[in-house]
Design an enzyme around this catalytic site. Structure first.
Site, PDB file in Angstrom:
ATOM      1  N   ASP A 142       4.205  -0.719 -10.728  1.00 32.41           N
ATOM      2  CA  ASP A 142       5.533  -1.145 -10.299  1.00 32.41           C
ATOM      3  C   ASP A 142       6.459  -1.099 -11.506  1.00 32.41           C
ATOM      4  O   ASP A 142       6.051  -1.406 -12.619  1.00 32.41           O
ATOM      5  CB  ASP A 142       5.369  -2.573  -9.739  1.00 32.41           C
ATOM      6  CG  ASP A 142       6.633  -3.395  -9.727  1.00 32.41           C
ATOM      7  OD1 ASP A 142       7.240  -3.472  -8.661  1.00 32.41           O
ATOM      8  OD2 ASP A 142       6.997  -3.966 -10.772  1.00 32.41           O
TER       9      ASP A 142
ATOM     10  N   ASP B  39      10.136   1.815  -6.210  1.00 32.50           N
ATOM     11  CA  ASP B  39       9.681   1.474  -7.565  1.00 32.50           C
ATOM     12  C   ASP B  39       8.183   1.179  -7.641  1.00 32.50           C
ATOM     13  O   ASP B  39       7.719   0.635  -8.624  1.00 32.50           O
ATOM     14  CB  ASP B  39      10.484   0.292  -8.124  1.00 32.50           C
ATOM     15  CG  ASP B  39      10.193  -0.995  -7.390  1.00 32.50           C
ATOM     16  OD1 ASP B  39       9.693  -0.917  -6.268  1.00 32.50           O
ATOM     17  OD2 ASP B  39      10.452  -2.080  -7.943  1.00 32.50           O
ATOM     18  N   GLU B  40       7.435   1.538  -6.617  1.00 36.58           N
ATOM     19  CA  GLU B  40       5.989   1.284  -6.657  1.00 36.58           C
ATOM     20  C   GLU B  40       5.213   2.528  -6.218  1.00 36.58           C
ATOM     21  O   GLU B  40       5.628   3.212  -5.286  1.00 36.58           O
ATOM     22  CB  GLU B  40       5.617   0.136  -5.702  1.00 36.58           C
ATOM     23  CG  GLU B  40       5.961  -1.242  -6.225  1.00 36.58           C
ATOM     24  CD  GLU B  40       5.447  -2.347  -5.314  1.00 36.58           C
ATOM     25  OE1 GLU B  40       4.995  -3.370  -5.833  1.00 36.58           O
ATOM     26  OE2 GLU B  40       5.496  -2.197  -4.088  1.00 36.58           O
TER      27      GLU B  40
END
Lengths: 432, 108
Positions: A15, A115-116
């Site tokens: 992340d 974002d992961e």
């Protein structure tokens, strides 16, 4: 529990720490962990403003959380407020995933959100270090050196353990690393009593579990899985597996949803009271969804409409809104689909103030050609079809605002102001 | 297509005009950031009202990462705006033409 037959791999869930705020910090020459910066969206429908992301220091020093409202944010010169640039974040996300691809094969990388990403390093981790932990540090370092971003890594023997390790431990760890294995589940996870902190358990699920006398992960692990499944359906079995850290998903086998659908929803910039204004937005959303569906050469056999009432209207009415579906003869005609949406709306709406509109088309079938209706002029039908296709191709080439109904210029229309948004927020300057 | 220095300066100037609404007791300055991770030169308009939150509005990202290109853009901009330029992360770099330290301030 016998874990012998369960998958034992090496999975990383990575992340980007406060992704949007970090990207904006780096663009300004600031260290993402030391800056006090917030990304605030001031789109029409966010009221006075909505915090999309806050840097770790802004969170720590001023108690700001993501989705804070503008009026909840302290007024101090120490805070730097910046507008969002969604296109830039997408660009950075692609760059991060490109670095991940130097550690795993394409089919072992699974981007999970903006974002992961989940990385299956089972087959490749030995190429990059003596232990998975060393490999994780190496990935963190590479991303920091090349893009300036800090990343948090959860390591597990399967994807769900990696996700739990990330959320529960890595985010609070000094080195931004967390590890979980089957053997560590009882010691590290079962003591958790705040069930909503665990991935996939929301407020409602937690309340349901509480009613069943399940107040901790340990309770959840010790419940009879068959009884839980009977009570909660397939989710019950899934939650039981979660408590034991079991996840049998194979990332490279992509799951194809049984019934795909096209949809769009939006929160309106203010309460809409007039029927013609609400119907105008309904037409705009209907048109947008139809265009997307037609681009994929499909027809819809079911239209669904969801209406969310404004806060006061919801309190008076007792319901938060309504949602209805209608089975129809498969069609891709914008006029027909919008007519169905309007029918659904008029049947159920009784004058409440509206704040949220959602439209979706499902039961999709491939568009194999125009099915003529015996009761209408065939020439007219062919002409209408051809007309809509010309509109589609013009919009595909010159953008959605190249041609639009004049009604969108009326008061209440949202289509034009939303056309430049990405994911509902400012995309950034067009020539960056 | 590679952007010319004139095009870049014009675009930045247009955006400054859009955002810069001079008011008393407000501080305005243009931040120019040497973003080694882009690599790009980024332009922002910073607005500070006393006792309020500072705002930073993106103006442009120069994709041509060459100091003489940046020097030309800055020269063009200084002909049209009197705002202060603040150079960030240029460390010991010097303007290729003037040979002065970049971080010390603008060209003039």
């Amino acid at each position: 529990m016998d874990y012998t037959d369960e998958p034992h791999g090496v999975f990383f869930m990575i992340d980007n720490k406060s992704f949007y705020a970090s990207v904006e910090s780096i663009e300004r020459g600031l260290n993402p962990l030391r800056s006090t910066l917030i990304v605030m969206s001031e789109a029409d429908n966010t009221g006075s403003g909505l915090v999309l992301a806050a840097s770790p220091q802004a969170k720590k020093r001023f108690g700001i959380s993501n989705v804070s409202r503008q009026y909840e944010v302290p007024v101090t010169p120490e805070l730097l407020v910046v507008p969002p640039r969604m296109n830039l974040y997408i660009e950075k996300n692609l760059a991060v995933n490109k670095i991940f691809r130097s550690f795993v094969a394409d089919e072992d990388l699974y981007p999970y959100s903006i974002d992961e990403s989940v990385l299956d390093l089972t087959r490749s981790w030995r190429l990059f270090g003596a232990t998975p932990l060393i490999v994780a540090r190496r990935i963190q370092k590479t991303i920091r050196q090349q893009l300036g971003l800090y990343t948090t890594v959860g390591i597990g023997e399967n994807p769900v353990q990696a996700k739990l390790a990330l959320d529960l431990f890595a985010k609070h760890d000094h080195e931004l690393l967390g590890t979980l294995t089957y053997a560590l589940m009882p010691a590290k996870v079962w003591s958790i009593t705040n069930l909503t902190s665990v991935w996939s358990i929301g407020q409602r699920t937690a309340a349901h579990l509480q009613r069943l006398g399940i107040h901790s992960m340990s309770d959840l692990a010790r419940v009879d899985p068959f009884e839980l499944q009977q009570e909660m359906g397939v989710i019950g079995a899934q939650l039981f597996a979660l408590a034991w850290g079991i996840d049998r998903s194979q990332l490279h086998e992509l799951v194809t949803p049984a019934d795909k659908s096209w949809g769009n929803s939006q929160v309106l910039p203010r309460d809409y009271l007039q029927q013609k204004e609400i119907e105008l937005v309904l037409r705009e959303i209907g048109l947008q969804v139809t265009t997307r569906m037609r681009h994929h050469q499909q027809k819809a056999g079911c239209v669904s409409l969801g209406i969310g009432f404004a806060h006061v209207a919801a309190q008076e009415d007792g319901r938060s809104g309504f949602s209805h579906s209608l089975r129809i003869e498969p069609t891709d005609s914008n006029r027909e689909l919008v007519d169905h949406l309007l029918t659904l709306f008029r049947e159920s709406w009784a004058g409440q103030a509206v704040r949220h509109i959602a439209v979706s088309y499902s039961r999709l079938v491939p568009n194999t050609g125009l099915q003529l209706d015996l009761f209408q002029d065939p020439q007219r039908q062919i002409k209408d079809d051809r007309f809509e296709r010309v509109l589609d191709s013009i919009r595909a080439r010159f953008g959605t605002t190249a041609l639009f109904p004049a009604s969108s210029l009326l008061q209440g229309g949202t289509m034009l102001s939303r056309a430049a948004l990405v994911g509902g927020h400012n995309g950034g300057n067009s020539f960056d | 297509m590679i952007e010319t220095t004139q095009q870049a300066a014009k675009l930045i100037q247009q955006r400054i005009q859009r955002y810069f609404k001079p008011q008393t007791r407000q501080r305005y300055q243009i931040d120019v950031v040497n973003n080694i991770y882009g690599p790009t030169y980024n332009f922002f308009l910073n607005i500070q009202v006393p006792q309020q939150r500072e705002r930073s509005l993106p103006l442009h990202r120069l994709q041509v990462y060459q100091l003489n290109y940046l020097e030309n853009v800055i020269t063009l901009l200084q002909n049209t705006t009197q705002l202060t330029f603040n150079f960030i992360d240029f460390k010991q770099l010097r303007w290729p033409d003037k040979q002065t330290l970049i971080r010390l301030g603008a060209l003039k």
